[in-house]
Structures are given as C-alpha cells and as structure tokens.
Design a protein around this motif. Structure first.
Motif, PDB file in Angstrom:
ATOM      1  N   GLU A   7      93.469  35.181 -23.119  1.00 17.71           N
ATOM      2  CA  GLU A   7      92.543  36.119 -22.489  1.00 17.71           C
ATOM      3  C   GLU A   7      91.362  36.395 -23.416  1.00 17.71           C
ATOM      4  O   GLU A   7      90.227  36.500 -22.969  1.00 17.71           O
ATOM      5  CB  GLU A   7      93.261  37.422 -22.125  1.00 17.71           C
ATOM      6  N   LEU A  10      89.041  33.361 -23.362  1.00 15.60           N
ATOM      7  CA  LEU A  10      88.301  33.312 -22.104  1.00 15.60           C
ATOM      8  C   LEU A  10      87.222  34.382 -22.056  1.00 15.60           C
ATOM      9  O   LEU A  10      86.108  34.121 -21.584  1.00 15.60           O
ATOM     10  CB  LEU A  10      89.261  33.471 -20.922  1.00 15.60           C
ATOM     11  N   SER A  36      92.108  29.567 -15.344  1.00 18.16           N
ATOM     12  CA  SER A  36      92.928  30.628 -15.937  1.00 18.16           C
ATOM     13  C   SER A  36      94.240  30.799 -15.178  1.00 18.16           C
ATOM     14  O   SER A  36      95.283  31.060 -15.783  1.00 18.16           O
ATOM     15  CB  SER A  36      92.160  31.943 -15.980  1.00 18.16           C
TER      16      SER A  36
END
Length: 104
Positions: A7, A10, A36
């Motif tokens: 996370e 990203l 994702s």
C-alpha cells in the motif's frame, strides 16, 4: 506488514505520478481487474496456504489422523508460494525504483 509495504509503494507511485485520465474501459469485453486487487488476491492466497500448513502441522502434533507426508507437502507448497511472492515483490520494487529514478 507486507500489505502495508504494498500500500505504501502504491501510494508513493500515485503521489509522484502526474494526474492522468483513466482509460476508457470496454463495456462489451471482459472486465479488467486492477493491479492492486490482483496483488491483494495473490497475497491472500499465499497467506491461506501458510495457514493451511500451520493447521495441518498443529493437527499432526496433537496426534490427529493426519499423514506426515501431507503435512510436509503442504508446508513445502506454502514455502514455495511465499518465496515466489517475495521474488515478485523484489522485482516489483526494483522496477519501481528504476522508474522513480528515470529522468523525465
């Protein structure tokens, strides 16, 4: 912990990138899954294999009717899938670093 790093990577990619318009999705073709979501599913599958291996090992240790070969095979599958996921993560991070260091 691995989910947090994914996370974080990203979010860094989104923060450093320029705002782009999302491509038009075809309505008559197969649905396109986001990267994702695919990555999250892969991590969940690896986690599931590790949980299965641990529960079989615990059942064997308690003396339940579980074959030692089943325990070992399940443990090896969990280990191999974890190593593969780790290698994908490493290559993903290498690619991210390479893209981040590119001159624009």
């Amino acid at each position: 912990m691995a989910d947090f790093r994914i996370e974080q990577a990203l979010s860094e990619m989104r923060a450093t990138g320029t705002p782009q318009q999302s491509p038009q999705r075809q309505t008559d073709g197969p649905p396109v899954e986001e990267f994702s979501n695919l990555l999250r599913q892969a991590v969940e599958q690896v986690n599931g294999r590790q949980v299965d291996a641990e529960s079989l090992r615990d059942a064997y240790m308690r003396g339940e009717d579980v074959s030692l070969t089943d325990v070992m095979i399940t443990a090896q599958k969990a280990q191999i899938s974890f190593e593969a996921m780790k290698e994908v993560r490493n290559r993903f991070l290498e690619a991210y670093e390479e893209i981040r260091n590119m001159q624009v």
